[in-house]
Design an enzyme around this catalytic site. Structure first.
Site, PDB file in Angstrom:
ATOM      1  N   GLY A 210     -17.755  13.554 -19.368  1.00 17.99           N
ATOM      2  CA  GLY A 210     -17.832  12.412 -18.462  1.00 17.99           C
ATOM      3  C   GLY A 210     -17.517  11.065 -19.081  1.00 17.99           C
TER       4      GLY A 210
ATOM      5  CD  GLU B 205      -7.865  10.984 -21.946  1.00 21.13           C
ATOM      6  OE1 GLU B 205      -8.638  11.250 -21.013  1.00 21.13           O
ATOM      7  OE2 GLU B 205      -7.579  11.815 -22.831  1.00 21.13           O
TER       8      GLU B 205
ATOM      9  CG  MET C 246     -11.885  20.699 -17.346  1.00 18.83           C
ATOM     10  SD  MET C 246     -10.381  19.732 -17.674  1.00 18.83           S
ATOM     11  CE  MET C 246      -9.586  20.775 -18.880  1.00 18.83           C
ATOM     12  NE  ARG C 247     -12.808  26.308 -11.348  1.00 18.86           N
ATOM     13  CZ  ARG C 247     -12.759  27.507 -11.939  1.00 18.86           C
ATOM     14  NH1 ARG C 247     -13.037  27.634 -13.241  1.00 18.86           N
ATOM     15  NH2 ARG C 247     -12.431  28.584 -11.259  1.00 18.86           N
TER      16      ARG C 247
ATOM     17  CG  ASN D 231     -11.400   9.618 -19.021  1.00 24.32           C
ATOM     18  OD1 ASN D 231     -10.748   8.602 -19.234  1.00 24.32           O
ATOM     19  ND2 ASN D 231     -11.227  10.731 -19.716  1.00 24.32           N
TER      20      ASN D 231
ATOM     21  NE  ARG E 210      -7.227  27.838  -6.907  1.00 24.08           N
ATOM     22  CZ  ARG E 210      -5.942  27.991  -7.183  1.00 24.08           C
ATOM     23  NH1 ARG E 210      -5.036  27.559  -6.327  1.00 24.08           N
ATOM     24  NH2 ARG E 210      -5.547  28.567  -8.277  1.00 24.08           N
TER      25      ARG E 210
ATOM     26  CG  HIS F   1      -2.680  16.068 -18.225  1.00 20.76           C
ATOM     27  ND1 HIS F   1      -3.416  17.236 -18.165  1.00 20.76           N
ATOM     28  CD2 HIS F   1      -1.659  16.304 -19.079  1.00 20.76           C
ATOM     29  CE1 HIS F   1      -2.857  18.142 -18.950  1.00 20.76           C
ATOM     30  NE2 HIS F   1      -1.788  17.603 -19.518  1.00 20.76           N
TER      31      HIS F   1
ATOM     32  CG  LEU G 261      -1.153  22.911 -14.445  1.00 23.99           C
ATOM     33  CD1 LEU G 261      -2.631  22.958 -14.098  1.00 23.99           C
ATOM     34  CD2 LEU G 261      -0.800  23.997 -15.454  1.00 23.99           C
ATOM     35  CG  ASP G 262      -2.349  19.017 -15.580  1.00 23.10           C
ATOM     36  OD1 ASP G 262      -3.326  18.520 -15.024  1.00 23.10           O
ATOM     37  OD2 ASP G 262      -2.450  19.919 -16.436  1.00 23.10           O
TER      38      ASP G 262
HETATM   39  C1  GAR Z   1     -10.110  14.087 -20.971  1.00 24.69           C
HETATM   40  O1  GAR Z   1      -9.393  14.047 -22.184  1.00 24.69           O
HETATM   41  C2  GAR Z   1      -9.178  14.301 -19.795  1.00 24.69           C
HETATM   42  O2  GAR Z   1      -7.942  13.671 -19.944  1.00 24.69           O
HETATM   43  C3  GAR Z   1      -9.023  15.799 -19.815  1.00 24.69           C
HETATM   44  O3  GAR Z   1     -10.294  16.297 -20.117  1.00 24.69           O
HETATM   45  C4  GAR Z   1     -10.999  15.331 -20.914  1.00 24.69           C
HETATM   46  C5  GAR Z   1     -12.313  15.054 -20.239  1.00 24.69           C
HETATM   47  O4  GAR Z   1     -13.119  14.190 -21.014  1.00 24.69           O
HETATM   48  N1  GAR Z   1      -8.527  16.296 -18.554  1.00 24.69           N
HETATM   49  C6  GAR Z   1      -7.694  17.328 -18.425  1.00 24.69           C
HETATM   50  O5  GAR Z   1      -7.330  17.996 -19.372  1.00 24.69           O
HETATM   51  C7  GAR Z   1      -7.267  17.611 -17.006  1.00 24.69           C
HETATM   52  N2  GAR Z   1      -6.075  18.417 -16.990  1.00 24.69           N
HETATM   53  P1  GAR Z   1     -14.292  13.367 -20.359  1.00 24.69           P
HETATM   54  O6  GAR Z   1     -15.147  14.391 -19.574  1.00 24.69           O
HETATM   55  O7  GAR Z   1     -15.036  12.788 -21.514  1.00 24.69           O
HETATM   56  O8  GAR Z   1     -13.701  12.345 -19.443  1.00 24.69           O
END
Ligand code: GAR
Length: 214
Positions: free
Chosen positions: A14, A172, A88-89, A16, A63, A107, A142-143
């Site tokens: 969490g 980020e 991440m789903r 971000n 899903r 991403h 995807l992404d």
């Molecule tokens: C972050 O690096 C985000 O960019 C990535 O997961 C991490 C989550 O960190 N997201 C992906 O890979 C999505 N495809 P956080 O929970 O500390 O924000």
């Protein structure tokens, strides 16, 4: 202009989400929703007085059922924007269509390079000299989807996956709140499938760290 309503979706740490909460945006974060009851970000949100909810993907048969339950939870808050912050789903096409133009993701790569998982490891394996992160609107792929802002960082000889991940994560935390701010200020529109940000100077949309002039 009235504050926008946000729902943030997380799966883990969490950080971000925290960056968005810290950014003092013209927005009210109505809820943080996780697909995992163990996501550490849930406790962080709760400590800040943000309502939290869990829609556990393991408790839904497929899903489509998970997506429907997730949308029902989100709709309790009628958000203007749904921000995926380490969620991440993979979301199905119906869910994505329902939130078209108001579903954002971050991403950890310079898309369209390295969609999917283990982006920092794959960047090191590929030998790229520049890596980074992307904030984009979500398409069914995807992404995939219209790019809002990217930040690039150098890849140094001898970098480990952890060092590179940390360098990207710092960026980020800068670009995601910026992208959400533009959305909340109504400064973003789609034209011919690309994102146009009204009144943003070009250099605000491309962050290089360290900056090229240094
Ligand atoms: C972050 O690096 C985000 O960019 C990535 O997961 C991490 C989550 O960190 N997201 C992906 O890979 C999505 N495809 P956080 O929970 O500390 O924000």
């Amino acid at each position: 202009m009235a504050d926008k309503t946000l729902v943030i979706l997380i799966s883990g740490r969490g950080s971000n989400m925290e960056a968005i909460l810290d950014a003092k945006l013209p927005a009210r974060v109505a809820a943080v929703v996780s697909n995992s009851p163990d996501a550490p970000g849930l406790a962080i949100a709760a400590r800040r007085g943000i309502p939290t909810a869990v829609v556990d993907h393991r408790r839904h048969g497929d899903r489509a059922a998970f997506d429907a339950a997730l949308a029902a939870e989100i709709e309790k808050h009628a958000p203007d924007l749904v921000a995926l912050a380490g969620f991440m789903r993979i979301l199905g096409p119906e869910f994505v269509a329902r939130y078209a133009g108001r579903l954002m993701n971050i991403h950890p790569s310079l898309l369209p390079s390295f969609p999917g998982l283990h982006t920092h490891r794959r960047a090191l394996e590929a030998g790229v000299r520049i890596h980074g992160c992307t904030v984009h609107f979500v398409n069914p792929g995807l992404d995939d989807g219209p790019i809002i802002v990217q930040a690039a960082v150098p890849v140094f000889p001898g970098d480990t996956e952890e060092a590179l991940a940390a360098r990207v994560l710092r960026e980020e935390h800068r670009v995601y709140p910026q992208a959400v701010r533009w959305f909340c200020e109504g400064r973003m529109r789609l034209a011919a499938g690309k994102v146009v940000i009204d009144a943003a100077r070009p250099r605000e949309q491309v962050l290089l760290s360290p900056a090229v002039e240094k």
